[in-house]
Design a protein around this motif. Structure first.
Motif, PDB file in Angstrom:
ATOM      1  N   ASP A 125       0.804  -1.211   0.000  1.00 13.98           N
ATOM      2  CA  ASP A 125       0.000   0.000   0.000  1.00 13.98           C
ATOM      3  C   ASP A 125       0.842   1.269   0.000  1.00 13.98           C
ATOM      4  OD1 ASP A 125      -2.389  -1.431   0.064  1.00 13.98           O
ATOM      5  OD2 ASP A 125      -2.319  -1.593   2.251  1.00 13.98           O
ATOM      6  N   GLY A 126       2.155   1.139   0.043  1.00 10.56           N
ATOM      7  CA  GLY A 126       3.019   2.295   0.155  1.00 10.56           C
ATOM      8  C   GLY A 126       3.458   2.497   1.589  1.00 10.56           C
ATOM      9  N   GLY A 127       4.651   3.084   1.761  1.00 10.70           N
ATOM     10  CA  GLY A 127       5.195   3.261   3.097  1.00 10.70           C
ATOM     11  C   GLY A 127       5.783   1.966   3.613  1.00 10.70           C
ATOM     12  N   PRO A 128       6.545   2.038   4.696  1.00 10.62           N
ATOM     13  CA  PRO A 128       7.162   0.830   5.244  1.00 10.62           C
ATOM     14  C   PRO A 128       6.120  -0.153   5.740  1.00 10.62           C
ATOM     15  CG  PRO A 128       7.447   2.683   6.743  1.00 10.62           C
ATOM     16  CD  PRO A 128       6.886   3.237   5.478  1.00 10.62           C
ATOM     17  N   ASP A 129       6.297  -1.418   5.419  1.00 14.21           N
ATOM     18  CA  ASP A 129       5.357  -2.454   5.817  1.00 14.21           C
ATOM     19  C   ASP A 129       5.417  -2.640   7.333  1.00 14.21           C
ATOM     20  OD1 ASP A 129       3.611  -4.817   5.004  1.00 14.21           O
ATOM     21  OD2 ASP A 129       5.167  -5.791   6.199  1.00 14.21           O
ATOM     22  N   PRO A 130       4.282  -2.522   8.051  1.00 16.54           N
ATOM     23  CA  PRO A 130       4.317  -2.635   9.517  1.00 16.54           C
ATOM     24  C   PRO A 130       4.929  -3.945  10.014  1.00 16.54           C
ATOM     25  CG  PRO A 130       2.232  -1.688   8.821  1.00 16.54           C
ATOM     26  CD  PRO A 130       2.942  -2.125   7.573  1.00 16.54           C
ATOM     27  N   ALA A 131       4.620  -5.056   9.358  1.00 18.47           N
ATOM     28  CA  ALA A 131       5.197  -6.337   9.788  1.00 18.47           C
ATOM     29  C   ALA A 131       6.709  -6.333   9.617  1.00 18.47           C
ATOM     30  CB  ALA A 131       4.569  -7.479   8.998  1.00 18.47           C
ATOM     31  N   ALA A 132       7.178  -5.701   8.530  1.00 21.10           N
ATOM     32  CA  ALA A 132       8.615  -5.617   8.297  1.00 21.10           C
ATOM     33  C   ALA A 132       9.282  -4.684   9.314  1.00 21.10           C
ATOM     34  CB  ALA A 132       8.892  -5.138   6.876  1.00 21.10           C
ATOM     35  N   VAL A 133       8.567  -3.625   9.727  1.00 25.43           N
ATOM     36  CA  VAL A 133       9.091  -2.732  10.767  1.00 25.43           C
ATOM     37  C   VAL A 133       9.292  -3.499  12.069  1.00 25.43           C
ATOM     38  CG1 VAL A 133       8.566  -0.732  12.227  1.00 25.43           C
ATOM     39  CG2 VAL A 133       8.114  -0.632   9.767  1.00 25.43           C
ATOM     40  N   GLN A 134       8.281  -4.270  12.442  1.00 28.51           N
ATOM     41  CA  GLN A 134       8.366  -5.042  13.678  1.00 28.51           C
ATOM     42  C   GLN A 134       9.498  -6.056  13.611  1.00 28.51           C
ATOM     43  OE1 GLN A 134       4.754  -7.064  14.698  1.00 28.51           O
ATOM     44  NE2 GLN A 134       5.373  -7.457  16.802  1.00 28.51           N
ATOM     45  N   ALA A 135       9.620  -6.726  12.474  1.00 31.07           N
ATOM     46  CA  ALA A 135      10.680  -7.726  12.320  1.00 31.07           C
ATOM     47  C   ALA A 135      12.056  -7.075  12.371  1.00 31.07           C
ATOM     48  CB  ALA A 135      10.493  -8.481  11.007  1.00 31.07           C
ATOM     49  N   ALA A 136      12.196  -5.918  11.730  1.00 31.16           N
ATOM     50  CA  ALA A 136      13.486  -5.224  11.729  1.00 31.16           C
ATOM     51  C   ALA A 136      13.861  -4.774  13.132  1.00 31.16           C
ATOM     52  CB  ALA A 136      13.432  -4.032  10.782  1.00 31.16           C
ATOM     53  N   ALA A 137      12.877  -4.243  13.877  1.00 33.75           N
ATOM     54  CA  ALA A 137      13.151  -3.806  15.251  1.00 33.75           C
ATOM     55  C   ALA A 137      13.572  -4.982  16.118  1.00 33.75           C
ATOM     56  CB  ALA A 137      11.916  -3.120  15.831  1.00 33.75           C
ATOM     57  N   GLN A 138      12.906  -6.114  15.962  1.00 33.45           N
ATOM     58  CA  GLN A 138      13.259  -7.303  16.747  1.00 33.45           C
ATOM     59  C   GLN A 138      14.665  -7.790  16.401  1.00 33.45           C
ATOM     60  OE1 GLN A 138      10.010  -9.911  15.760  1.00 33.45           O
ATOM     61  NE2 GLN A 138       8.695  -9.157  17.429  1.00 33.45           N
ATOM     62  N   ALA A 139      15.002  -7.755  15.109  1.00 31.88           N
ATOM     63  CA  ALA A 139      16.329  -8.210  14.686  1.00 31.88           C
ATOM     64  C   ALA A 139      17.421  -7.295  15.235  1.00 31.88           C
ATOM     65  CB  ALA A 139      16.396  -8.277  13.165  1.00 31.88           C
ATOM     66  N   VAL A 140      17.145  -5.995  15.244  1.00 29.96           N
ATOM     67  CA  VAL A 140      18.135  -5.053  15.779  1.00 29.96           C
ATOM     68  C   VAL A 140      18.348  -5.311  17.266  1.00 29.96           C
ATOM     69  CG1 VAL A 140      18.548  -2.618  16.320  1.00 29.96           C
ATOM     70  CG2 VAL A 140      17.752  -3.262  14.041  1.00 29.96           C
ATOM     71  N   ARG A 141      17.259  -5.499  18.000  1.00 27.12           N
ATOM     72  CA  ARG A 141      17.385  -5.779  19.437  1.00 27.12           C
ATOM     73  C   ARG A 141      18.115  -7.100  19.681  1.00 27.12           C
ATOM     74  NH1 ARG A 141      12.426  -2.904  20.142  1.00 27.12           N
ATOM     75  NH2 ARG A 141      12.842  -1.113  21.496  1.00 27.12           N
ATOM     76  N   ALA A 142      17.840  -8.081  18.854  1.00 25.34           N
ATOM     77  CA  ALA A 142      18.499  -9.380  19.014  1.00 25.34           C
ATOM     78  C   ALA A 142      20.009  -9.268  18.793  1.00 25.34           C
ATOM     79  CB  ALA A 142      17.902 -10.397  18.047  1.00 25.34           C
ATOM     80  N   SER A 143      20.420  -8.275  18.035  1.00 27.98           N
ATOM     81  CA  SER A 143      21.854  -8.068  17.782  1.00 27.98           C
ATOM     82  C   SER A 143      22.524  -7.261  18.891  1.00 27.98           C
ATOM     83  CB  SER A 143      22.056  -7.372  16.438  1.00 27.98           C
ATOM     84  OG  SER A 143      21.635  -6.000  16.504  1.00 27.98           O
ATOM     85  N   GLY A 144      21.748  -6.879  19.926  1.00 24.59           N
ATOM     86  CA  GLY A 144      22.316  -6.129  21.035  1.00 24.59           C
ATOM     87  C   GLY A 144      22.285  -4.629  20.855  1.00 24.59           C
ATOM     88  N   ARG A 145      21.610  -4.158  19.811  1.00 25.33           N
ATOM     89  CA  ARG A 145      21.513  -2.721  19.571  1.00 25.33           C
ATOM     90  C   ARG A 145      20.086  -2.242  19.851  1.00 25.33           C
ATOM     91  NH1 ARG A 145      23.396  -2.320  13.532  1.00 25.33           N
ATOM     92  NH2 ARG A 145      22.029  -4.155  13.458  1.00 25.33           N
ATOM     93  N   ARG A 146      19.877  -0.925  19.788  1.00 30.44           N
ATOM     94  CA  ARG A 146      18.566  -0.352  20.077  1.00 30.44           C
ATOM     95  C   ARG A 146      17.959   0.268  18.822  1.00 30.44           C
ATOM     96  NH1 ARG A 146      17.149   4.803  24.004  1.00 30.44           N
ATOM     97  NH2 ARG A 146      18.821   5.710  22.739  1.00 30.44           N
TER      98      ARG A 146
END
Length: 450
Positions: free
Chosen positions: A175-196
Motif C-alpha cells: 500500500d506504500g510506506g514501510p510495511d508494519p510487519a517488516a518494521v516489527q521484524a526489523a526492530a526485533q532483529a536489531v534488538r536481538a543483535s544487542g543494539r537499540r
C-alpha cells in the motif's frame, strides 16, 4: 638595485590529503552519484529533464519577495514593536528556535489540523538541517539504529552517514510506506543483535523517490507498530500540502496521540526553495537531572546553536510575510500548484500508456507505478538503469532521469528509474516521454543482444 636571489630548496605545493584519512562518508558512492547527476545535467542543458525534484518556477515572481517582506514588517509594527526592535529582529542574531514559530503553528492548525504550541517548533535551514539535528539528538551512541523505508530519500541516509549512525532498511509494503510487519521484524532483529532500534524515518505522502502514499489505515497500523516496538517516528512531509484534502489523508503527527512522532516540515515546495526554510515539530517531553523538564525542541535548539547558530531572520521574514498574505493557509494558496502537478502527473501516465501498450510493456519487461499525486513516478525497465545508461540517454536521446539504485540503502533498484514531473510543462512531458520511449526500446534491444 637588484633583488637578492632566493636560495634554498625549490618551493612545492602541500602534499595531498589522503582520502582514507578523511571522514569515511566522503568515499561513499552515494555522494558521488548525486554529484554525477548534477554534472550530467550541466553537460546536457538542452535535454528534457525528469531528474530534479524542484518546484515549477512559473509560480515564482521576483517582485513577490519585497511584498512579502513588507507584509511581515507591517505585522511586526502592528504587534507594537518599535522601529529599533524591528531593526534588531531583522538584522541581528535572533532566537535559535526562530522568530515566526507562531505563524507556522497557525498554518499547521489551519492546513493540517495540528495543534502545535509555538515553543515546540524549531525553524531550521531547510528540512535537511532539521533531519540532521533530530538524528543527532535521538541517537545517543553507536548502538542506536535508525530504521528507514526502502527505497528511501538519500538526505536521511546521507545525514546518518555523516553522523556515523547505522540505518536498517525496511521494504515498502503493497500500500506504500514501510510495511508494519517488516518494521516489527526489523526492530526485533536489531534488538536481538544487542543494539537499540531508536526511530523510524518515513515519508507518508508522495514519497521521494517512489511517489507512493500511505492509506489512513496503514498509517494507524504503523503508529501502533511503532508503539509496540518502542520506536519514535520521524515523519518527513515536504509534499503533503499538495494532497487535495488533508482530512482524507491526515499526517502521522495528526494521528499521534502519545507524542511519538517528530515532524519535519519544509517551505521549499509550498513557498520556494531559495528561502532555505524548514521546521521541526518536537513536542516530546525530555526529563533531565534534578527533575528538570524540557521539550525535545529545546534540546534541538542546543544542537542548532553549535551548527548554524540561528536560521536567517530575512528568510523567516519573507516566508512569514507569505504566510500572513495568505492568512496562514498554504493549502489554499498552493491550489494552482497542486492542480499543475496533478495535471503533469496525469500527462506523464497518459503518455506512458500511449507509447507503451500492454503487449509492448510485457515484451520490454516494463512497468510503472501510478502515484496519486506529488512529484515522482518510478519505472521498472529491462536493463541496468545506471549512471552510464542515464548519460547515454542524455547524450543520444536528449532526456534525463534519476537512477533509483542510490535510494536503496542495502542494494537494489538497479532496474528502476525515477521520473520527476514537477519542474516541467505538459508539452515538455509529452516531448520527454517520446524521447524516453525511444531510449527504452533501444536500450532494451541492446541488453537482449548482449
Amino acid at each position: 638595485m637588484t633583488a637578492p636571489a632566493l636560495t634554498g630548496p625549490a618551493l612545492t605545493g602541500p602534499a595531498p590529503l589522503p582520502l582514507a584519512e578523511l571522514h569515511a562518508s566522503l568515499a561513499d558512492p552515494l555522494l558521488d552519484a548525486m554529484t554525477f547527476l548534477n554534472e550530467v545535467t550541466t553537460r546536457y542543458p538542452g535535454a528534457v529533464s525528469f531528474a530534479p525534484g524542484r518546484p515549477y518556477e512559473g509560480f515564482f515572481e521576483p517582485e513577490d519577495v519585497p511584498a512579502y517582506l513588507d507584509a511581515y514588517l507591517d505585522h511586526l509594527a502592528a504587534t507594537g514593536l518599535s522601529r529599533d526592535a524591528i531593526r534588531t529582529t531583522l538584522f541581528q542574531y535572533g532566537p535559535t528556535k526562530g522568530v515566526i514559530a507562531d505563524l507556522v503553528a497557525r498554518t499547521l492548525a489551519n492546513d493540517e489540523g495540528l495543534a502545535v504550541a509555538p515553543e515546540a517548533l524549531v525553524l531550521t535551514v531547510g528540512a535537511q538541517e532539521g533531519m540532521l539535528l533530530t538524528l543527532r539528538a535521538l541517537c545517543a551512541g553507536p548502538d542506536d539504529v535508525v530504521l528507514v523505508s526502502s527505497p528511501c530519500y538519500v538526505g536521511v541516509t546521507g545525514a546518518a552517514r555523516l553522523l556515523d549512525l547505522a540505518t536498517v532498511p525496511v521494504p515498502e509494503g503493497p500500500d506504500g510506506g514501510p510495511d508494519p510487519a517488516a518494521v516489527q521484524a526489523a526492530a526485533q532483529a536489531v534488538r536481538a543483535s544487542g543494539r537499540r532500534p531508536r526511530a523510524l524515518y518515513v515519508v507518508p505522502d508522495f514519497a521521494n523517490p517512489s511517489g507512493t502514499s500511505m492509506p489512513v489505515e496503514a498509517r494507524a497500523r504503523l503508529l501502533a507498530t511503532a508503539a509496540a516496538a518502542d520506536l519514535l517516528v520521524i515523519e518527513d512531509n515536504p509534499y503533503g500540502f499538495f494532497a487535495r484534502d488533508a482530512a482524507e489523508r491526515p499526517t502521522l503527527k495528526a494521528l499521534d496521540r502519545d507524542r511519538r512522532v517528530v515532524y519535519l516540515g519544509s517551505f521549499a515546495k509550498t513557498c520556494f526553495p531559495g528561502a532555505r526554510l524548514g521546521y521541526v515539530v518536537a513536542d516530546q517531553e525530555v526529563a533531565g537531572p534534578g527533575g528538570r523538564r524540557s521539550l525535545l525542541a529545546d534540546e534541538l535548539a542546543k544542537l542548532k546553536s553549535m551548527t548554524t547558530v540561528n536560521t536567517p531572520a530575512l528568510s523567516q521574514a519573507v516566508i512569514g510575510g507569505m504566510l500572513l498574505t495568505h492568512d496562514c493557509r498554504l493549502r489554499a494558496a498552493n491550489a494552482p500548484a497542486t492542480a499543475h502537478y496533478a495535471a503533469n502527473m496525469a500527462a506523464l501516465l497518459a503518455e506512458l500508456e500511449r507509447h507503451f501498450p500492454a503487449a509492448e510493456r510485457a515484451r520490454l519487461g516494463l512497468s510503472w507505478n501510478v502515484p496519486e499525486g506529488g512529484f515522482f513516478a518510478v519505472l521498472t525497465v529491462g536493463f541496468a538503469a545506471d549512471d552510464a545508461a542515464m548519460e547515454r540517454c542524455a547524450r543520444d536521446f536528449g532526456v534525463l532521469w534519476t537512477p533509483m539504485a542510490p535510494f536503496y540503502p542495502a542494494g537494489g533498484g538497479e532496474h528502476r528509474l525515477r521520473l520527476s514531473i514537477s519542474s516541467l510543462t505538459p508539452g515538455q512531458i509529452t516531448d520527454g516521454v517520446g524521447r524516453l520511449a525511444d531510449f527504452i526500446r533501444a536500450e532494451t534491444a541492446h541488453a537482449v543482444a548482449r
